[in-house]
Design an enzyme around this catalytic site. Sequence first.
Site, PDB file in Angstrom:
ATOM      1  N   SER A 143       0.511  -1.185  -0.014  1.00 23.15           N
ATOM      2  CA  SER A 143      -0.098  -0.279  -0.045  1.00 23.15           C
ATOM      3  C   SER A 143       0.865   1.299   0.041  1.00 23.15           C
ATOM      4  O   SER A 143       1.936   1.162   0.181  1.00 23.15           O
ATOM      5  CB  SER A 143      -0.620   0.108   1.207  1.00 23.15           C
ATOM      6  OG  SER A 143      -0.517  -0.482   2.518  1.00 23.15           O
ATOM      7  N   ALA A 147      -2.112   1.334  -7.616  1.00 21.73           N
ATOM      8  CA  ALA A 147      -1.100   1.217  -8.812  1.00 21.73           C
ATOM      9  C   ALA A 147      -1.439  -1.071  -8.626  1.00 21.73           C
ATOM     10  O   ALA A 147      -1.224  -1.553  -8.733  1.00 21.73           O
ATOM     11  CB  ALA A 147       0.445   1.092  -8.955  1.00 21.73           C
ATOM     12  N   PHE A 216       1.248  -5.441  -6.372  1.00 19.34           N
ATOM     13  CA  PHE A 216       0.170  -4.729  -6.370  1.00 19.34           C
ATOM     14  C   PHE A 216      -0.277  -3.715  -4.818  1.00 19.34           C
ATOM     15  O   PHE A 216       0.385  -4.013  -4.284  1.00 19.34           O
ATOM     16  CB  PHE A 216      -1.148  -5.427  -6.762  1.00 19.34           C
ATOM     17  CG  PHE A 216      -2.068  -6.336  -7.232  1.00 19.34           C
ATOM     18  CD1 PHE A 216      -0.884  -5.989  -8.973  1.00 19.34           C
ATOM     19  CD2 PHE A 216      -3.546  -6.834  -6.946  1.00 19.34           C
ATOM     20  CE1 PHE A 216      -1.240  -7.275 -10.107  1.00 19.34           C
ATOM     21  CE2 PHE A 216      -3.504  -7.421  -8.329  1.00 19.34           C
ATOM     22  CZ  PHE A 216      -2.233  -7.654  -9.880  1.00 19.34           C
ATOM     23  N   GLU A 217      -0.480  -2.630  -5.827  1.00 19.48           N
ATOM     24  CA  GLU A 217      -0.349  -1.412  -4.513  1.00 19.48           C
ATOM     25  C   GLU A 217      -1.972  -1.006  -4.273  1.00 19.48           C
ATOM     26  O   GLU A 217      -2.574   0.089  -5.491  1.00 19.48           O
ATOM     27  CB  GLU A 217      -0.111  -0.219  -5.043  1.00 19.48           C
ATOM     28  CG  GLU A 217       1.648  -0.884  -5.136  1.00 19.48           C
ATOM     29  CD  GLU A 217       2.389  -0.234  -3.940  1.00 19.48           C
ATOM     30  OE1 GLU A 217       1.832   0.405  -2.841  1.00 19.48           O
ATOM     31  OE2 GLU A 217       3.991  -0.260  -3.942  1.00 19.48           O
ATOM     32  N   ILE A 218      -2.499  -1.006  -3.125  1.00 20.77           N
ATOM     33  CA  ILE A 218      -3.569  -1.116  -2.962  1.00 20.77           C
ATOM     34  C   ILE A 218      -4.582   0.007  -2.850  1.00 20.77           C
ATOM     35  O   ILE A 218      -5.808   0.230  -2.744  1.00 20.77           O
ATOM     36  CB  ILE A 218      -4.162  -2.600  -2.738  1.00 20.77           C
ATOM     37  CG1 ILE A 218      -4.129  -2.752  -0.906  1.00 20.77           C
ATOM     38  CG2 ILE A 218      -3.309  -3.869  -3.056  1.00 20.77           C
ATOM     39  CD1 ILE A 218      -4.384  -3.615  -0.282  1.00 20.77           C
TER      40      ILE A 218
END
Length: 342
Positions: A143, A147, A216-218
């Site tokens: 996080s 992205a 993944f950046e959530i």
Amino acid sequence: MTGQTLESFLGFIFFQTFGQHGRELITSELAFRILSILSEEQFLPKKNGVTLNSTLDKLVIKLVPIENSNGRKRVEAGDLCERRNGRGVDLNRNWGVDWGKKEKDYDPSEENPGTAPFSEPETQIMRKLAISFDPHIWINVHSGMEALFMPYDHKNTTPEGLPSLKMRTLLEQVNKFHCQNRCMIGSGGGSVGYLAHGTATDYIYDVVRTPMAFTFEIFGDNQTSSRDCFKMFNPVDLPTFKRVLNDWSAAFFTIFKLGPLHLDENSTKSADKWVSIDEYLDGYLVERKNRYGKNMEVIDVGMQEIKTYFRLFLLSSVLLMFMFCSRIAKSKYGRNSIPVMP
């Protein structure tokens, strides 16, 4: 399915890891939400259970919900900006690809890569899990922003050719269905404004040769001061918290469904013999067929192990020399003490 024989299994293997950085608590919350859906304690909205089970029947999923437990303990104790592990090392700079290189803005309080590649127990365990599990799709969840990243982190490029196209196509579908096209897509090194060296995703793609490797950046609150780390990396109100978990758990199940469609037949795995992860960590070989159908044995011996073996060799040599000299001395003394018979 670790520890089971998979002789008749032909399917797709997913490996996801969460909580690599201590302060990114929301990532582990997402992991627990996915686990609760897989165990049918909770259900995805607007998803047909029969269709979902049909998709999951074709998959093997491994999930590590908290990779950095000691770093998380520091955050829970009040050090809300801590991203490193309990030994002060950034686990996402401790992997072997392009390890140790430092950019001009290097900050050891954020990006300490450790004393050597895989110097940390967490990265050693994750490397062994990744090699033995040998996934088709790897996702490292963080996080700080929204992205969908693909390799590479340590340079401003993506892989060439068809593999890159397949990864980007899958990410664009996820972005459309679940991010409403607001998520950044591309290489980590080319998208975030800085290069990261020694990351997990680059190692998994280049060394383990996983066909699809993602970061993944959530979640990220870009309006928050950098001093308010908790709010920057984690939602602080209940509606946002629920939205993040609902949106991204649905995104993962979309990947479970669409991911295999983007991989060709050569990526289907078969296993002649699998042993448990515990056996592997105890030093056994994992004998299997890789995705190209070639028999191989996995012996993961890094530089730390080689150095250890060399030290043991030197120590044993010194001990043998000492024993040899002692025996000669005793023999000489014994001969001098025996009286000569007339």
